[in-house]
Design an enzyme around this catalytic site. Structure first.
Site, mmCIF file in Angstrom:
data_model
loop_
_atom_site.group_PDB
_atom_site.id
_atom_site.type_symbol
_atom_site.label_atom_id
_atom_site.label_comp_id
_atom_site.label_asym_id
_atom_site.label_seq_id
_atom_site.Cartn_x
_atom_site.Cartn_y
_atom_site.Cartn_z
ATOM 1 N N LEU A 95 10.613 -20.658 -2.758
ATOM 2 C CA LEU A 95 9.930 -19.743 -2.384
ATOM 3 C C LEU A 95 8.601 -19.839 -3.257
ATOM 4 O O LEU A 95 8.748 -20.007 -4.589
ATOM 5 C CB LEU A 95 10.096 -18.378 -2.615
ATOM 6 C CG LEU A 95 9.067 -17.291 -2.217
ATOM 7 C CD1 LEU A 95 8.658 -17.134 -0.864
ATOM 8 C CD2 LEU A 95 9.793 -15.731 -2.700
ATOM 9 N N HIS A 123 2.698 3.094 -8.939
ATOM 10 C CA HIS A 123 2.737 1.506 -9.269
ATOM 11 C C HIS A 123 4.071 1.002 -9.880
ATOM 12 O O HIS A 123 4.416 -0.143 -9.621
ATOM 13 C CB HIS A 123 1.428 1.263 -9.998
ATOM 14 C CG HIS A 123 0.066 1.742 -9.191
ATOM 15 N ND1 HIS A 123 -0.072 1.291 -7.910
ATOM 16 C CD2 HIS A 123 -0.801 2.436 -9.607
ATOM 17 C CE1 HIS A 123 -1.265 1.840 -7.444
ATOM 18 N NE2 HIS A 123 -1.794 2.510 -8.639
ATOM 19 N N ASP A 135 0.940 -0.969 -0.143
ATOM 20 C CA ASP A 135 -0.336 -0.025 -0.008
ATOM 21 C C ASP A 135 0.810 1.181 0.075
ATOM 22 O O ASP A 135 2.045 1.279 0.619
ATOM 23 C CB ASP A 135 -0.792 0.109 1.454
ATOM 24 C CG ASP A 135 -1.940 0.971 1.168
ATOM 25 O OD1 ASP A 135 -2.367 1.761 -0.077
ATOM 26 O OD2 ASP A 135 -2.647 1.211 2.130
HETATM 27 C C1 FPP Z 1 -1.971 0.098 -3.225
HETATM 28 O O1 FPP Z 1 -1.346 1.415 -3.229
HETATM 29 C C2 FPP Z 1 -1.485 -0.499 -4.441
HETATM 30 C C3 FPP Z 1 -2.294 -1.230 -5.505
HETATM 31 C C4 FPP Z 1 -3.747 -1.016 -5.371
HETATM 32 C C5 FPP Z 1 -1.394 -1.686 -6.551
HETATM 33 C C6 FPP Z 1 -0.517 -2.666 -5.994
HETATM 34 C C7 FPP Z 1 0.397 -2.901 -7.141
HETATM 35 C C8 FPP Z 1 1.874 -2.688 -7.112
HETATM 36 C C9 FPP Z 1 2.754 -2.716 -5.899
HETATM 37 C C10 FPP Z 1 2.779 -3.144 -8.211
HETATM 38 C C11 FPP Z 1 2.881 -4.570 -8.687
HETATM 39 C C12 FPP Z 1 1.687 -5.077 -9.009
HETATM 40 C C13 FPP Z 1 1.550 -6.069 -9.700
HETATM 41 C C14 FPP Z 1 0.077 -6.393 -10.394
HETATM 42 C C15 FPP Z 1 2.692 -7.337 -9.748
HETATM 43 P P1 FPP Z 1 -2.491 2.724 -3.441
HETATM 44 O O2 FPP Z 1 -2.441 2.769 -4.712
HETATM 45 O O3 FPP Z 1 -3.881 2.256 -2.771
HETATM 46 O O4 FPP Z 1 -1.901 3.807 -2.783
HETATM 47 P P2 FPP Z 1 -2.389 4.927 -1.982
HETATM 48 O O5 FPP Z 1 -3.294 4.404 -0.626
HETATM 49 O O6 FPP Z 1 -1.221 5.759 -1.503
HETATM 50 O O7 FPP Z 1 -3.348 5.676 -2.929
#
Ligand code: FPP
Length: 236
Positions: free
Chosen positions: A127, A33, A16
Site C-alpha cells: 500500500l 482529532h 471529516d
Molecule cells: C476534519 O474534521 C478533520 C481535520 C481537519 C483533521 C483530520 C485529522 C485527523 C483525522 C487525524 C489524523 C491526522 C493526521 C495529521 C495524521 P473537522 O474537524 O472539520 O470535523 P467537524 O466538521 O465535525 O468540525
C-alpha cells in the site's frame, strides 16, 4: 463481500467529523482529532490488509490554517505522533508513506521526521499511503500550471504538448493517479478541494458516520457499493 479482483486502484478519504464527534461528548475539538488519528491508523493498515494499492487521506487542507491556533497545533502534534509511531513500526507495518501538498511550510523536527518516514518506507511495494497535508486541489493544479509555464518560457515545452496525460505528470506526484472512490463520512456532500484533478471520474460514497466512529466494515461497505456501480467514464 468485497471482490478482491475488482478493488479500486486508488481510494481517497476525507476524514471529516472529528470536531462534531468531540463536541457531542462534551470534549474539546482536539480530542476528536486524537480519536480520528487512531482510526486513520486502523483504516490505513486495514486497507493494506485487504490489498488496496493507493490510499490518499485528507488530513489538513490549505484552508485549515484559519482554525484557532490551538487546534492547528494539536493537529500538527497528532501528525508528529503518527510519524513517531510509524518510525517505530515501519518494518513491521510495511506501508509506503508519502505526503502530498505544499510541504514548504513545514520546517524543523516535523519536516525532518516527514522526510525520514518517506525515505525509510519508500521501497515497500504494497500500500502507498498519501497523507494530504497543507493540501488543496486548486493549489496542486496551479503548482502544475506554473511548472508547465516555466518549462514553456525556457522553450522546453510546446503548448500543444500539454495534454491531460502530460499535465497530470506535473502534479505533486507523477504517479498519484486517478482516484476511483472518494469516501466522505460525517454527512457532508462536498469535495472540499480534495484531489480535484484526480477525482474527474471518481465514484463518491457518503455516510453520516463521524470519522472517529468509522470502522473497517465501513470501508468494506464503501468498496462493496463501489463494485456495484456502473462506471461509464462518459461513454454509454
Ligand atoms: C476534519 O474534521 C478533520 C481535520 C481537519 C483533521 C483530520 C485529522 C485527523 C483525522 C487525524 C489524523 C491526522 C493526521 C495529521 C495524521 P473537522 O474537524 O472539520 O470535523 P467537524 O466538521 O465535525 O468540525
Amino acid at each position: 463481500m468485497i471482490d478482491p479482483e475488482r478493488l479500486p486502484e486508488h481510494v481517497g478519504i476525507i476524514m471529516d467529523g472529528n470536531g462534531r464527534w468531540a463536541q457531542k461528548r462534551g470534549l474539546p475539538r482536539y480530542a476528536g482529532h486524537v480519536a480520528g488519528a487512531q482510526v486513520f491508523k486502523t483504516i490505513a493498515y486495514y486497507a493494506r490488509d485487504i490489498g488496496l494499492k493507493n490510499l490518499t487521506v485528507y488530513a489538513f487542507s490549505t484552508e485549515n490554517w484559519s482554525r484557532p491556533q490551538e487546534e492547528v497545533s494539536r493537529i500538527m502534534k497528532v501528525l508528529e505522533e503518527f510519524i513517531d509511531d510509524a518510525l517505530n513500526t515501519f518494518e513491521k507495518e510495511r506501508v509506503r508513506i508519502r505526503f502530498i501538498g505544499d510541504l514548504s511550510v513545514f520546517s524543523g523536527t516535523l519536516s525532518e521526521k516527514m522526510n525520514r518516514i518517506v525515505d525509510v518506507t519508500k521501497d515497500f511495494p504494497g500500500l502507498t499511503l498519501n497523507v494530504a497535508m497543507n493540501y488543496g486541489g486548486q493549489h496542486e493544479i496551479v503548482h502544475a500550471a506554473r511548472k508547465a509555464a516555466e518549462l514553456a518560457s525556457k522553450g522546453l515545452l510546446k503548448p500543444e504538448d500539454i495534454t491531460p496525460e502530460s499535465f497530470g505528470k506535473m502534479l505533486y506526484f507523477d504517479d498519484c493517479d486517478a482516484v476511483d472512490l472518494v469516501i466522505r463520512p460525517s454527512g457532508e456532500k462536498r469535495l472540499s478541494n480534495f484531489l480535484l484533478w484526480q477525482s474527474a471520474y471518481a465514484e463518491f460514497w457518503y455516510s453520516d458516520i463521524l470519522w472517529p466512529d468509522f470502522k473497517p466494515k465501513d470501508l468494506d461497505q464503501a468498496i462493496i457499493d463501489y463494485q456495484k456501480r456502473n462506471r461509464r467514464f462518459g461513454g454509454v
